[in-house]
Design an enzyme around this catalytic site. Structure first.
Site, PDB file in Angstrom:
ATOM      1  N   ASP A   1      33.104  30.901  -5.247  1.00 45.89           N
ATOM      2  CA  ASP A   1      31.705  31.324  -5.278  1.00 45.89           C
ATOM      3  C   ASP A   1      31.218  31.614  -3.856  1.00 45.89           C
ATOM      4  O   ASP A   1      31.127  30.717  -3.022  1.00 45.89           O
ATOM      5  CB  ASP A   1      30.861  30.220  -5.920  1.00 45.89           C
ATOM      6  CG  ASP A   1      29.386  30.575  -6.036  1.00 45.89           C
ATOM      7  OD1 ASP A   1      28.995  31.680  -5.608  1.00 45.89           O
ATOM      8  OD2 ASP A   1      28.624  29.731  -6.545  1.00 45.89           O
TER       9      ASP A   1
ATOM     10  N   HIS B   1      53.141  38.271   1.350  1.00 44.39           N
ATOM     11  CA  HIS B   1      53.673  37.068   0.718  1.00 44.39           C
ATOM     12  C   HIS B   1      54.450  36.184   1.692  1.00 44.39           C
ATOM     13  O   HIS B   1      54.543  34.964   1.511  1.00 44.39           O
ATOM     14  CB  HIS B   1      54.575  37.459  -0.459  1.00 44.39           C
ATOM     15  CG  HIS B   1      54.663  36.411  -1.530  1.00 44.39           C
ATOM     16  ND1 HIS B   1      54.667  35.053  -1.251  1.00 44.39           N
ATOM     17  CD2 HIS B   1      54.758  36.513  -2.884  1.00 44.39           C
ATOM     18  CE1 HIS B   1      54.752  34.372  -2.388  1.00 44.39           C
ATOM     19  NE2 HIS B   1      54.800  35.223  -3.381  1.00 44.39           N
TER      20      HIS B   1
END
Length: 457
Positions: free
Chosen positions: A399, A181
């Site tokens: 995708d 993070h």
């Protein structure tokens, strides 16, 4: 409970856990000669997350291919496109290390040849089961998550990214992403994953990120405050994935567009509002109420907190461009007593608390920041529900050339107890919520969630 049901549960408990077989692993770097040595200082917005560990996501894609096709066709495409994506996102191939420029400094350092661990594996688990919405054993998803290579800021630096492609033969592929993070927030992470997917699909060139930490100003010297109050004296290391309790399950819930509209109507008709009654306000409120009812049905005086991070890119002065790569978040909190969220109009009460907290965040993103370190010390005495992800990330648009993902999970909620949030896969305007809880508590949450939606006027 019937004898048949008891026997079924006993048989399930004896089913062996799925097995992972690592096929190969690669160290993937940006294309040779495309990126020189680079050092970026951590800003105060990064430093706040230095001890937070990693954020993990798993993208599930239906893909009916054999192990041979996967290894010889799919994997080479993933590897080469990962290298292409790292050309623009090269800090993720580097490390976090102490800065020589200042005693309290940390920096992202990339040296020519630095790389990202890319693991290729095969899993015997049930693809359709693990990528479904119903309760699934959390520990069965753990093997899909790559570990960050072990190192610490006291040694050669803290590694930032690991990825894994796991084949379920003739059923599908899971892409696991683990990002520390302190390197970047969720918006930047999805920007990177989208760039990787775009390159893999041969769908053109993704817009590059803005990698310039100098545009983050710190007029109040919050860097020194966060260092002295949160980071100083702490050992910052990569956190290994931890198994959850054996009965921990992950489950997905969807609040549809019509239900969102009903919840908004319920809140707006309750009286004058000092905040915008948005989709996220009512979704967070509804989940918070169901969570408290399931976990704390008789703890009226228990202190309960709702916490969420807000994107600062448009709120800092001057505003930060959307493609900025790094952390650009601040926290917003609100709290009440558990009993207030088990009453008849609890959703309205929760929505008012959350909506007012969001308005306060918009006005002053670091309000009461001096109280944050002390608050972090007493969280163990409270029940806190946080938020990971956002519908604005559009994770279901990622995708790789195989179509939209069937499912996306933020599995790091197991460490934080947060709810994972994404856009609905089913319709525009809905919200998808992921939770991890003990099996019995999850069953209670599901009952409150489903029953409550049926009774919204």
């Amino acid at each position: 409970m019937s004898e048949d049901c008891t026997a079924t549960e006993a048989n399930m408990s004896r089913i062996p856990s799925p097995e992972l077989r690592v096929i190969s692993s690669y160290q993937v770097s940006p294309p040779p000669g495309t990126v020189g040595d680079s050092t970026l200082p951590l800003t105060y917005l990064d430093l706040f997350w230095l001890g937070a560990g990693s954020v993990e996501r798993v993208f599930f894609y239906p893909l009916a291919v054999s192990a041979s096709h996967f290894v010889h066709s799919v994997v080479p495409s993933l590897e080469s496109s990962l290298s292409v994506a790292l050309r623009n996102f090269y800090p993720l191939a580097g490390k976090i290390r102490h800065s020589a420029a200042r005693a309290d400094g940390y920096e992202l350092h990339y040296a020519d040849g630095d790389s990202v661990l890319f693991t290729v594996a095969e899993y015997s688990g049930d693809f359709d089961d693990l990528s479904s919405d119903h309760p699934r054993l959390f520990n069965d998803l753990l093997p899909l998550l790559p570990e960050l290579p072990q190192s610490s800021t006291g040694g050669n630096g803290l590694r930032l990214l690991a990825v894994q492609a796991t084949l379920f033969p003739e059923r599908g592929v899971a892409i696991g992403i683990t990002v520390h993070h302190a390197a970047c927030d969720g918006s930047s992470t999805i920007q990177f994953v989208s760039a990787w997917a775009t390159a893999c699909a041969g769908a053109g060139v993704a817009p590059p990120p803005l990698i310039d930490r100098s545009i983050i100003s710190d007029p109040d010297d919050l860097y020194s405050f966060f260092y002295n109050e949160i980071v100083k004296g702490e050992s910052v290391q990569t956190m290994m994935h931890q198994k959850a309790p054996a009965d921990a399950v992950l489950q997905t819930f969807t609040i549809g567009k019509k239900q969102i509209m009903k919840l908004k109507k319920l809140v707006t008709q309750s009286g004058d509002l000092s905040f915008r009654c948005s989709t996220l306000v009512v979704a967070f409120a509804y989940v918070w109420v169901c969570h408290v009812k399931a976990r704390l049905p008789e703890s009226n005086d228990k202190r309960v907190i709702m916490g969420f991070a807000g994107n600062l890119r448009a709120r800092l002065k001057p505003p930060i461009p959307a493609p900025y790569f790094g952390n650009c978040l601040s926290a917003a909190l609100t709290e009440t007593k558990a009993g207030e969220l088990t009453k008849e109009n609890a959703v309205v009460a929760a929505a008012r608390l959350i909506g007012e907290a969001i308005e306060a965040f918009k006005e002053k993103p670091f309000k009461d920041v001096e109280k944050w370190p002390e608050l972090s010390k007493i969280l163990g005495e409270t029940d806190m529900l946080g938020v990971a992800g956002s519908p604005t990330f559009k994770v279901y648009d990622v995708d790789f050339g195989w179509g939209r993902p069937k499912k996306v999970e933020i599995t790091s909620i197991a460490k934080t107890g947060a709810m994972a949030v994404a856009e609905s896969r089913e319709e525009e305007g809905g919200v998808e919520i992921g939770l991890m809880k003990p099996k019995a508590e999850m069953a209670m949450f599901e009952k409150h969630f489903n029953d409550g939606l049926k009774t919204i006027p």
